[in-house]
Scaffold this motif. Structure first.
Motif, PDB file in Angstrom:
ATOM      1  N   GLU A 137       0.647  -1.307   0.130  1.00  0.00           N
ATOM      2  CA  GLU A 137      -0.082  -0.006  -0.040  1.00  0.00           C
ATOM      3  C   GLU A 137       1.066   1.360  -0.140  1.00  0.00           C
ATOM      4  N   SER A 140       1.045   6.348   6.685  1.00  0.00           N
ATOM      5  CA  SER A 140      -0.347   6.009   6.342  1.00  0.00           C
ATOM      6  C   SER A 140      -1.105   7.181   5.586  1.00  0.00           C
ATOM      7  N   TYR A 141      -0.712   8.348   5.319  1.00  0.00           N
ATOM      8  CA  TYR A 141      -1.115   9.366   4.569  1.00  0.00           C
ATOM      9  C   TYR A 141      -0.769   8.808   3.098  1.00  0.00           C
ATOM     10  N   GLY A 164      -2.752   6.058   2.073  1.00  0.00           N
ATOM     11  CA  GLY A 164      -4.058   6.213   1.673  1.00  0.00           C
ATOM     12  C   GLY A 164      -3.977   6.853   0.161  1.00  0.00           C
ATOM     13  N   ARG A 174      -4.285   3.910  -2.013  1.00  0.00           N
ATOM     14  CA  ARG A 174      -5.453   3.177  -1.884  1.00  0.00           C
ATOM     15  C   ARG A 174      -6.603   4.185  -2.756  1.00  0.00           C
ATOM     16  N   GLY A 175      -6.354   5.292  -2.938  1.00  0.00           N
ATOM     17  CA  GLY A 175      -7.304   6.359  -3.639  1.00  0.00           C
ATOM     18  C   GLY A 175      -8.310   6.826  -2.566  1.00  0.00           C
ATOM     19  N   GLU A 176      -8.045   6.573  -0.960  1.00  0.00           N
ATOM     20  CA  GLU A 176      -8.682   7.173  -0.248  1.00  0.00           C
ATOM     21  C   GLU A 176      -8.507   8.803  -0.024  1.00  0.00           C
ATOM     22  N   ILE A 177      -7.265   9.219  -0.283  1.00  0.00           N
ATOM     23  CA  ILE A 177      -6.940  10.527   0.112  1.00  0.00           C
ATOM     24  C   ILE A 177      -6.552  11.181  -1.353  1.00  0.00           C
ATOM     25  N   GLU A 178      -6.892  12.357  -1.387  1.00  0.00           N
ATOM     26  CA  GLU A 178      -6.797  13.013  -2.855  1.00  0.00           C
ATOM     27  C   GLU A 178      -5.357  13.944  -2.230  1.00  0.00           C
TER      28      GLU A 178
END
Length: 175
Positions: free
Chosen positions: A53, A82-83, A86, A89-93
């Motif tokens: 990830e 973790s940022y 993310g 994973r496409g969870e954070i722009e």
């Protein structure tokens, strides 16, 4: 047979999943201390799901967003692994690049520079181009060829800044 999402990945499996060569993953290990695959006898690498990830986030920031390695290192230091994971994973722009060059296209996305014409109109070979001497202090010669006005302004500002730095660093130039 497909592996479980929780299974460890070999370097070849991780490289295939990320669509990068294995040597790139080895190189990234030298540049990003957060990448720590398990190593077994003989140095064989096994990547945990969290490692993959993180690698996806690094790949996204480098290849899609146009960050440099130093830029991604800064993000990892400021925002943490973790940022970046993310982002992978496409969870954070991801945040946009800061500074004057934020409007510049990411690496590999800009148009090639125009070819320089020789004295008779033919393309001058790059190896034969004569070296240009430094301009005297205070003299600014700006040649803009097919640059947007925004980029031309940024180059002019950079030249002024370099002239100021030269005056500060070279005591023989005076103020």
């Amino acid at each position: 047979m497909e592996k479980s999402p929780d299974a460890f990945r070999t370097i070849s499996e991780a490289a295939e999943e990320l669509d990068v060569p294995q040597h790139v993953l080895r190189f990234w290990e030298t540049r990003f201390s957060q990448i720590k695959p398990m190593k077994r006898a003989g140095g064989r690498r096994y990547y945990r799901p969290a490692d993959v990830e993180l690698l996806k986030g690094i790949r996204s920031l480098l290849y899609r967003e146009g960050y440099t390695i130093r830029g991604v290192q800064k993000i990892l230091k400021e925002d943490g692994a973790s940022y970046v994971a993310g982002v992978g994973r496409g969870e954070i722009e991801p945040r946009k690049r800061e500074g004057e060059m934020a409007s510049a296209p990411p690496p590999g996305m800009s148009k090639p520079a125009p070819r320089v014409k020789g004295a008779k109109g033919e393309a001058a070979p790059a190896a034969e181009a004569p070296a240009q001497p430094l301009l005297p202090l205070g003299e600014v010669r700006v040649v803009v060829n097919r640059l947007s006005e925004n980029h031309a302004d940024m180059l002019r500002a950079a030249l002024r800044d370099l002239g100021d730095a030269r005056r500060i660093l070279d005591p023989s130039q005076g103020r």
